[in-house]
Design a protein around this motif. Structure first.
Motif, short mmCIF file in Angstrom:
data_model
loop_
_atom_site.label_atom_id
_atom_site.label_comp_id
_atom_site.label_asym_id
_atom_site.label_seq_id
_atom_site.Cartn_x
_atom_site.Cartn_y
_atom_site.Cartn_z
N ASP A 34 33.16 5.55 43.14
CA ASP A 34 33.26 5.76 41.70
C ASP A 34 34.67 5.47 41.18
OD1 ASP A 34 31.32 6.27 39.82
OD2 ASP A 34 32.09 8.28 39.40
N ILE A 35 35.68 5.82 41.98
CA ILE A 35 37.06 5.54 41.60
C ILE A 35 37.27 4.02 41.51
CG2 ILE A 35 39.46 5.62 42.42
CD1 ILE A 35 38.72 8.46 43.54
N VAL A 36 36.74 3.29 42.48
CA VAL A 36 36.88 1.83 42.47
C VAL A 36 36.15 1.23 41.26
CG1 VAL A 36 36.34 -0.31 43.72
CG2 VAL A 36 37.18 1.68 44.97
N ARG A 37 34.91 1.73 41.00
CA ARG A 37 34.15 1.23 39.83
C ARG A 37 34.92 1.46 38.54
NH1 ARG A 37 29.75 4.46 41.90
NH2 ARG A 37 28.50 3.19 43.30
N ARG A 38 35.50 2.65 38.42
CA ARG A 38 36.23 2.99 37.20
C ARG A 38 37.45 2.08 37.03
NH1 ARG A 38 36.61 9.29 36.19
NH2 ARG A 38 34.54 9.00 37.01
#
Ligand code: NI
Length: 136
Positions: A34-38
């Motif tokens: 999720d951090i990478v997606r954000r």
């Protein structure tokens, strides 16, 4: 899906675990994905001619200097960006609006800044969802 091993120092891992618990992630992997997606969404949002969606939310006092009318007028001026608007009468004085926007990300950001910068508008927040995202 691939399995990888990463090296991370203890403090940062503690912070990650605390954040995962706060946000209810099922695993470190899901938190990191999720951090990478954000991060990718933020990056894509800054690109020229990037299209996508925006979720704009804000609270305002509808009786303040005809603010309600001016905000509605701004939305009509940018009707090509507007997909839908949700209006909630929070209490006697305040309204919450959530607008779903679609189009050029730069125009969405410009419009959103103009809306939330108005005097009497508070808690302005824009979430950007670019059209072209790598599948992760
Ligand atoms: Ni209202």
């Amino acid at each position: 899906m691939q399995r990888i091993t990463i090296t991370i120092d203890d403090d940062l891992l503690d912070t990650l675990d605390q954040m995962s618990e706060r946000r209810g992630y099922q695993s470190r992997s899901e938190a990191l994905r999720d951090i990478v997606r954000r991060t990718l969404a933020e990056e894509a949002t800054g690109m020229a001619e990037q299209r996508g969606y925006g979720v704009l939310s804000y609270v305002y006092e509808h009786n303040t200097r005809e603010l309600a009318g001016r905000l509605t007028t701004s939305q009509h001026h940018h009707h090509e960006l507007m997909v839908s608007t949700l209006h909630v009468h929070l209490n006697h004085d305040e309204c919450l609006e959530v607008a779903i926007l679609k189009g050029d990300m730069a125009e969405i950001q410009h419009f959103s800044s103009a809306m939330t910068a108005q005097r009497g508008v508070r808690h302005g927040h824009l979430q950007c969802i670019p059209d072209v995202m790598p599948e992760i």
